[in-house]
Design an enzyme around this catalytic site. Structure first.
Site, PDB file in Angstrom:
ATOM      1  N   HIS A   1     -18.631 -54.324  79.340  1.00  9.57           N
ATOM      2  CA  HIS A   1     -18.053 -54.904  78.119  1.00  9.57           C
ATOM      3  C   HIS A   1     -17.513 -53.854  77.163  1.00  9.57           C
ATOM      4  O   HIS A   1     -18.254 -53.277  76.359  1.00  9.57           O
ATOM      5  CB  HIS A   1     -19.071 -55.789  77.389  1.00  9.57           C
ATOM      6  CG  HIS A   1     -18.418 -56.606  76.337  1.00  9.57           C
ATOM      7  ND1 HIS A   1     -17.902 -57.860  76.579  1.00  9.57           N
ATOM      8  CD2 HIS A   1     -18.093 -56.325  75.062  1.00  9.57           C
ATOM      9  CE1 HIS A   1     -17.321 -58.308  75.495  1.00  9.57           C
ATOM     10  NE2 HIS A   1     -17.409 -57.388  74.549  1.00  9.57           N
TER      11      HIS A   1
ATOM     12  N   HIS B   1     -13.593 -53.316  74.945  1.00 11.82           N
ATOM     13  CA  HIS B   1     -12.199 -53.747  74.734  1.00 11.82           C
ATOM     14  C   HIS B   1     -11.299 -52.530  74.767  1.00 11.82           C
ATOM     15  O   HIS B   1     -11.487 -51.599  73.976  1.00 11.82           O
ATOM     16  CB  HIS B   1     -12.069 -54.451  73.376  1.00 11.82           C
ATOM     17  CG  HIS B   1     -12.934 -55.668  73.275  1.00 11.82           C
ATOM     18  ND1 HIS B   1     -12.462 -56.933  73.542  1.00 11.82           N
ATOM     19  CD2 HIS B   1     -14.250 -55.812  72.981  1.00 11.82           C
ATOM     20  CE1 HIS B   1     -13.453 -57.801  73.394  1.00 11.82           C
ATOM     21  NE2 HIS B   1     -14.541 -57.154  73.053  1.00 11.82           N
TER      22      HIS B   1
ATOM     23  N   HIS C   1     -16.816 -64.376  75.100  1.00 17.30           N
ATOM     24  CA  HIS C   1     -17.654 -64.056  73.940  1.00 17.30           C
ATOM     25  C   HIS C   1     -18.302 -65.343  73.435  1.00 17.30           C
ATOM     26  O   HIS C   1     -17.603 -66.323  73.170  1.00 17.30           O
ATOM     27  CB  HIS C   1     -16.821 -63.476  72.808  1.00 17.30           C
ATOM     28  CG  HIS C   1     -16.410 -62.059  73.013  1.00 17.30           C
ATOM     29  ND1 HIS C   1     -15.502 -61.695  73.957  1.00 17.30           N
ATOM     30  CD2 HIS C   1     -16.791 -60.913  72.402  1.00 17.30           C
ATOM     31  CE1 HIS C   1     -15.337 -60.374  73.917  1.00 17.30           C
ATOM     32  NE2 HIS C   1     -16.102 -59.879  72.985  1.00 17.30           N
TER      33      HIS C   1
ATOM     34  N   GLU D   1     -22.423 -64.448  69.534  1.00 18.47           N
ATOM     35  CA  GLU D   1     -22.330 -63.228  68.732  1.00 18.47           C
ATOM     36  C   GLU D   1     -22.154 -63.661  67.269  1.00 18.47           C
ATOM     37  O   GLU D   1     -23.031 -63.476  66.455  1.00 18.47           O
ATOM     38  CB  GLU D   1     -21.128 -62.371  69.188  1.00 18.47           C
ATOM     39  CG  GLU D   1     -20.908 -61.115  68.357  1.00 18.47           C
ATOM     40  CD  GLU D   1     -19.513 -60.490  68.536  1.00 18.47           C
ATOM     41  OE1 GLU D   1     -18.562 -61.207  68.924  1.00 18.47           O
ATOM     42  OE2 GLU D   1     -19.371 -59.282  68.243  1.00 18.47           O
TER      43      GLU D   1
ATOM     44  N   ASP E   1     -18.518 -52.222  73.433  1.00 11.95           N
ATOM     45  CA  ASP E   1     -17.669 -53.192  72.729  1.00 11.95           C
ATOM     46  C   ASP E   1     -16.379 -52.544  72.199  1.00 11.95           C
ATOM     47  O   ASP E   1     -15.319 -52.727  72.797  1.00 11.95           O
ATOM     48  CB  ASP E   1     -18.456 -53.881  71.618  1.00 11.95           C
ATOM     49  CG  ASP E   1     -18.039 -55.323  71.381  1.00 11.95           C
ATOM     50  OD1 ASP E   1     -17.191 -55.824  72.137  1.00 11.95           O
ATOM     51  OD2 ASP E   1     -18.549 -55.947  70.433  1.00 11.95           O
ATOM     52  N   ASP E   2     -16.461 -51.846  71.089  1.00 11.45           N
ATOM     53  CA  ASP E   2     -15.281 -51.197  70.489  1.00 11.45           C
ATOM     54  C   ASP E   2     -15.750 -49.849  69.943  1.00 11.45           C
ATOM     55  O   ASP E   2     -15.992 -49.715  68.727  1.00 11.45           O
ATOM     56  CB  ASP E   2     -14.730 -52.071  69.354  1.00 11.45           C
ATOM     57  CG  ASP E   2     -14.390 -53.476  69.844  1.00 11.45           C
ATOM     58  OD1 ASP E   2     -13.350 -53.642  70.487  1.00 11.45           O
ATOM     59  OD2 ASP E   2     -15.209 -54.386  69.617  1.00 11.45           O
TER      60      ASP E   2
HETATM   61  N1  ADE Z   1     -12.499 -58.347  69.981  1.00  2.00           N
HETATM   62  C1  ADE Z   1     -12.833 -57.070  69.982  1.00  2.00           C
HETATM   63  N2  ADE Z   1     -14.148 -56.902  69.744  1.00  2.00           N
HETATM   64  C2  ADE Z   1     -14.671 -58.138  69.603  1.00  2.00           C
HETATM   65  C3  ADE Z   1     -15.973 -58.647  69.346  1.00  2.00           C
HETATM   66  N3  ADE Z   1     -17.037 -57.851  69.204  1.00  2.00           N
HETATM   67  N4  ADE Z   1     -16.116 -59.977  69.235  1.00  2.00           N
HETATM   68  C4  ADE Z   1     -15.069 -60.789  69.367  1.00  2.00           C
HETATM   69  N5  ADE Z   1     -13.839 -60.365  69.622  1.00  2.00           N
HETATM   70  C5  ADE Z   1     -13.629 -59.046  69.734  1.00  2.00           C
HETATM   71 ZN    ZN Z   2     -16.488 -57.785  72.696  1.00  2.00          ZN
END
Ligand code: ADE
Ligand code: ZN
Length: 322
Positions: free
Chosen positions: A10, A12, A190, A193, A270-271
């Protein structure tokens, strides 16, 4: 921790690019960095989850060419390889590319080139999940699913959905998931969350084998039992959850409870630059703050490899390295 083999399901792709790389990309595309993108500390600036999504969209709007996507992919995979990762599934958003006039073909070609170059230089393997964005609406999601289904690419192994889960319920996207699953793509979404157990329950009506985050399932014991019984794999991103405020601290994060209840868990960043996360950091946090032993973490990697959407012979090769 570097020696422990890791796998990441996971992350992005647009969200992996740190500010300095985005700055270099903007400069070569002759664009100024938008003022609201970065804070005085030089990091991405956002106030809450929805504002994070806006900042993310803004950074992605600076990525214009196949070469941009190649470089982002390459740099991220290289950093993961250096941290002991064997395999990464990159969630890429064709809609973000399309919004700036980059075709699906050029977008994917750039990412595939980044994967090939990173493999050549480090041995790491990567695959792509194409992602729709809930808050972009149902029609764009259908387009992404149809494109992935009708134009098979050897590296595109899955379909995902990101964005605002609270405002855009999963059920509206059932047709997109049916198209993707019907074409043999692995599916994840997703949920759990930024919305509660009801969002995960809605996700489980779709043809998914994994759920991104899914951690708020812990609020509903029957749902936790269902996840365990169905063998649904959660792509957990503790640092993302703590930084965005889903949980106050790592100690409040339900990952260990979910694992102890028999739910399959994996780790993702994630990011990464948005949250100060790395895949190695997520493994380290599990060890330092959540009581995971080295054997437990090896099991997390095995779970990820078993749940990966890649072809079977790659899975076997990865398995033999853990
Ligand atoms: N797009 C990028 N990161 C995300 C996240 N944590 N939750 C939902 N959409 C996303
Ligand atoms: Zn995500």
């Amino acid at each position: 921790m570097t020696n422990l083999p890791k796998a990441e399901l996971h992350v992005h792709l647009e969200g992996t690019a740190p500010p300095d790389l985005v700055g270099r990309i903007a400069a070569r595309n002759a664009m100024a960095l938008p003022e609201r993108l970065l804070g005085v500390d030089g990091r991405y600036r956002y106030t809450d989850f929805l504002d994070f999504l806006r900042t993310y969209d803004l950074a992605a709007s600076l990525m214009r060419t196949g070469q941009d996507y190649r470089d982002i992919t390459y740099e991220y995979l290289r950093s993961c390889a250096g941290a002991g990762a064997l395999y990464v599934e990159l969630t890429a958003s064709p809609d973000h590319a399309r919004l700036v006039g980059l075709s699906d073909e050029d977008h994917l070609e750039g990412i595939a080139r980044g994967i090939d170059d990173a493999r050549r230089d480090t041995g790491i393997e990567g695959r792509i999940l194409v992602s729709a964005v809930r808050n972009f609406g149902v029609e764009p999601a259908l387009r992404v699913a149809r494109y992935a289904a009708e134009r098979p690419h050897p590296y595109v192994v899955g379909f995902s959905m990101a964005g605002d889960e609270a405002g855009f319920p999963a059920g509206e996207f059932a047709e997109a998931f049916a198209i993707a699953a019907g074409a043999g793509l692995g599916c994840t979404i997703h949920a759990g969350e930024w919305a509660g157990p009801e969002s995960v329950r809605a996700a489980l009506e779709l043809p998914v084998t994994r759920v991104a985050h899914g951690v708020r399932s812990i609020e509903d014991p029957a749902l936790v039992s269902e996840l365990a019984a169905r063998g649904i794999v959660l792509e957990c991103c503790p640092t993302s959850n703590v930084v965005l405020g889903v949980y106050r601290s790592y100690e409040d994060h339900p990952l260990p409870q979910l694992r102890d209840a028999g739910v399959k868990v994996t780790l993702g960043s994630d990011d990464p630059p948005y949250f100060g996360a790395t895949i190695a950091g997520e493994y380290a946090v599990c060890a330092a703050r959540m009581g995971f032993t080295e054997d437990d973490l090896r099991e997390v990697t095995r779970t990820a490899i078993d749940a990966a959407f890649c072809e079977e012979d790659l899975r076997m090769r990865l398995r033999s390295r853990v």
